[in-house]
Design an enzyme around this catalytic site. Structure first.
Site, PDB file in Angstrom:
ATOM      1  N   GLU A  89     -15.557 -27.208  28.795  1.00  0.00           N
ATOM      2  CA  GLU A  89     -16.496 -28.213  28.660  1.00  0.00           C
ATOM      3  C   GLU A  89     -16.877 -29.085  27.711  1.00  0.00           C
ATOM      4  O   GLU A  89     -16.977 -30.519  28.039  1.00  0.00           O
ATOM      5  CB  GLU A  89     -17.765 -27.359  28.958  1.00  0.00           C
ATOM      6  CG  GLU A  89     -17.838 -26.715  30.383  1.00  0.00           C
ATOM      7  CD  GLU A  89     -17.275 -25.543  30.607  1.00  0.00           C
ATOM      8  OE1 GLU A  89     -16.615 -24.832  29.554  1.00  0.00           O
ATOM      9  OE2 GLU A  89     -17.069 -24.839  31.674  1.00  0.00           O
TER      10      GLU A  89
ATOM     11  N   HIS B  56     -26.164 -18.754  35.323  1.00  0.00           N
ATOM     12  CA  HIS B  56     -25.548 -19.593  36.339  1.00  0.00           C
ATOM     13  C   HIS B  56     -26.929 -20.094  37.263  1.00  0.00           C
ATOM     14  O   HIS B  56     -26.758 -20.459  38.153  1.00  0.00           O
ATOM     15  CB  HIS B  56     -24.761 -18.703  37.248  1.00  0.00           C
ATOM     16  CG  HIS B  56     -23.207 -18.877  37.001  1.00  0.00           C
ATOM     17  ND1 HIS B  56     -22.877 -17.973  35.942  1.00  0.00           N
ATOM     18  CD2 HIS B  56     -22.153 -19.538  37.573  1.00  0.00           C
ATOM     19  CE1 HIS B  56     -21.606 -18.203  35.492  1.00  0.00           C
ATOM     20  NE2 HIS B  56     -21.116 -19.067  36.799  1.00  0.00           N
TER      21      HIS B  56
END
Lengths: 322, 339
Positions: free
Chosen positions: B71, B140
């Protein structure tokens, strides 16, 4: 030094428990009773067990989103895990963690982790604590081939070398980071080589061979426990299911899983070796199989009938107290 | 107009902008999928929810770039590409993963224009999934848009409908500032009318989804759907709820909110982000400081509790604001109990 029969049988039991736990989850997920994302570890059992058979409760591991195998190998209660995956109040994390966050500090299990690359820095911290206490314990960071591309993992590896921390990095190269091949995503295609670049010893082993992993871990432990600092094990393995349950696996050749189940099944390989060498007989292994099936049946039944958390549980455990 | 899903509307906007402008590129994890592996290099994913399905075939892998799981490098590379002439649409698969790459967002992209004396453009879009209700657990499911809204230099868009998904994404791509584009994972299958052809929705312009006179209900992202439902129900009982979807939290359409509160004298804010220092706090503060004399009742906040998002659906459903709670809060605010 060859393992005595009771240790071999224990290793087999652990691998078989992981296998049946995961194969059963794959079936149970079809019922719709299991919430969220589930990532199965089937196929990789020899890695978790080959590593964790060397460890005690006071050693530490940090795991991944594909963490059920590490949890079982490290001694987490199988029924408690099943309850957790079903979101029950008496699950190992009271239902608040679920499949991707199973943890048990009393077993040295620092948690599965839903962030790729989240675990290794935590494992290095645990290793620093072991070193500070001079307790001779170690910390293992499990990660996949996907995690070996994360900057957090590089930082953890370098820090472990700098501090000579008793940390062991175990990379399970199952060939895929999510829906992309490791042969694309891992630039050098050589995870052990990367680790050497950070200044630590590293070796690559066959992750479908319990004995190969077990031997590699013995060498890593020898180093870590004697002040030699961190090292890395790159285990070549495979997963028998998709990235998550429901993944159609379009990135794999249609026959790949069937082929790997034929040629890379760590349980079959283990059984063939120990029976051929006369270390264990089929009857003993079959007895373990039956025992494990019973355990999994009971854990699923318990999870199905267990109570969910209550409204009051929503607000607890954010802090020590309010 | 055509009826489309939120997912299709996002695809439409991306494709529209990529056809229009060859400098637009996409990068992220499994935006195509299937590189390496044993099945040949066919598309294997097309994004987690299929938004970029078929893009590699149309635009080529030079413009639709699969990355490793990395990321910081994804967002950092998007920053670099943006500073040097491209318009990258980078994907951070789940908003929670921003924890891994926050430096590139808060210290780098947000600051470039200001600290370089205005001598650069930063036309980056970060597309990301957010939201609870999927049983996906604490790492999440978060809604971190309030945290990002607090960082000067970032723009934050929260489409709540297919039409806004298309119009806001196209605007985000053409914007020369970094935009965090937050897609709620429970909205992908939602359908609605989506304008054909080029369609742009300006930033900082709220959408009044229900007109009303008794109370102003400001809601964000998926919560707009719940707000509309409750407004429709209460309308049948004679409680007139004005629902405002600000569409972007930065810039925020303060004028629309204040005008509505000036009219209704009552404010309820419905927000799936955290209760402390969240958007509900910000907007109730806005009303208290700028429209105090108009208020006939204390502004109310409807948010989840100050806890992580629990995995088990039994708790997750309690964590999420419910229709019943929204209804009760509005009744209490307007001083009318259920008949």
């Amino acid at each position: 030094m060859p393992l005595p029969p009771d240790r071999l049988l224990r290793a087999y039991r652990q691998m078989k428990t992981i296998r049946e736990f995961e194969e059963r989850l794959h079936v149970e997920i079809q019922t719709g009773e299991i919430p969220g994302f589930t990532h199965l570890y089937s196929g990789q059992e020899a890695v978790a067990v080959g590593v964790c058979e060397h460890l005690g409760d006071a050693d530490w591991i940090a795991s991944t989103h594909r963490g059920h195998g590490h949890c079982i190998a490290k001694g987490c209660d199988v029924t408690g895990m099943m309850l957790e995956i079903y979101g029950r109040r008496d699950g190992l994390c009271k239902g608040k963690g679920g499949s991707m966050h199973i943890a048990d500090m009393s077993k040295g299990m620092l948690g599965a982790n839903a962030i790729v690359g989240g675990g290794p820095p935590i494992a290095v911290g645990a290793a620093i604590a072991c070193k500070a206490r001079r307790d001779g314990k170690v910390a293992v960071a499990f990660g996949g081939d996907g995690s070996c591309n994360q900057g957090t993992v590089f930082e953890a590896m370098n820090l472990a070398v700098v501090l000579k921390a008793p940390a062991i990095f175990v990379f399970e190269d199952n060939g895929y980071s999510e829906h992309t091949g490791a042969d694309y995503a891992v630039g050098s295609r050589d995870i052990a080589g990367r680790a050497r670049g950070f200044g630590m010893p590293a070796e690559t082993c066959d992750g479908s061979d319990f004995f190969a992993v077990h031997a590699a871990m013995a060498r890593a432990l020898e180093l870590a426990r004697n002040g030699g600092g961190p090292s890395t094990i790159e285990a070549k393995t495979t997963r028998f299911f998709g990235h998550f349950e429901g993944d159609p696996m379009l990135y794999r050749a249609k026959d790949e899983v069937a082929r790997h189940r034929e040629t890379m099944d760590c349980l079959r390989i283990f059984r063939a070796r120990v029976t051929t060498e006369g270390l264990l007989d089929d009857a003993a292994l079959d007895a373990v199989d039956a025992e494990v099936m019973g355990l999994i049946d009971r854990s699923v039944a318990a999870a199905r009938s267990a109570a969910p958390p209550t409204a009051a549980d929503l607000l607890t455990d954010v802090y020590v107290s309010y | 107009m055509a009826i489309k899903t939120y997912r299709e509307a996002l695809s439409d906007a991306l494709a529209q902008e990529m056809r229009r402008d060859p400098t637009v590129i996409i990068l992220g994890e499994d935006v195509v999928g299937g590189l390496g592996g044993t099945a040949g290099e066919d598309e294997a994913a097309g994004g987690t929810f299929g938004v970029t399905a078929g893009f590699a075939a149309e635009f080529g892998r030079r413009r639709v770039i699969d990355t490793p799981i990395t990321e910081s490098a994804i967002v950092g590379a998007a920053n670099g590409a943006a500073l040097t002439g491209l318009r990258p649409v980078a994907e951070v698969m789940f908003m929670d993963f921003m924890g891994v790459c926050l430096d590139q967002m808060l210290n780098q992209m947000a600051k470039f224009r200001y600290m370089f004396g205005g001598k650069c453009d930063v036309p980056v879009v970060i597309r990301t999934l957010m939201g609870a209700g999927f049983g996906a657990g604490p790492q999440h499911s978060q809604n971190l848009y309030a945290m990002l809204t607090a960082i000067p230099g970032l723009k934050v868009a929260l489409p709540s409908s297919p039409a806004d998904a298309k119009g806001l994404l196209a605007t985000a791509i053409r914007d020369n500032d970094p935009v965090i584009f937050c897609e709620h994972k429970l909205l992908y299958g939602e359908t609605g009318e989506v304008p054909d052809g080029e369609y742009l929705v300006p930033f900082g312009k709220a959408n009044i989804t229900r007109s009303g006179t008794d109370v102003t209900l400001v809601a964000f992202s998926r919560m707009v759907l719940l707000a509309n439902k409750v407004a429709d129900k209460l309308a049948r009982e004679g409680i007139s709820v004005e629902v405002i979807d600000p569409r972007t939290t930065s810039p925020l359409d303060r004028d629309a909110i204040l005008a509505s509160v000036g009219k209704t004298g009552r404010l309820v804010v419905l927000d799936e982000s955290d209760p402390y220092c969240g958007m509900a706090s910000e907007i109730t503060a806005l009303a208290a400081t700028e429209a105090f004399s108009s208020l006939k009742a204390a502004p109310a906040k409807i948010t989840p509790p100050h806890t992580p998002v629990p995995s088990t659906p039994h708790l997750e459903q309690l964590w999420l604001p419910s229709l019943e709670r929204i209804e009760n809060t509005i009744r209490a605010t307007v001083g009318k109990r259920a008949a």
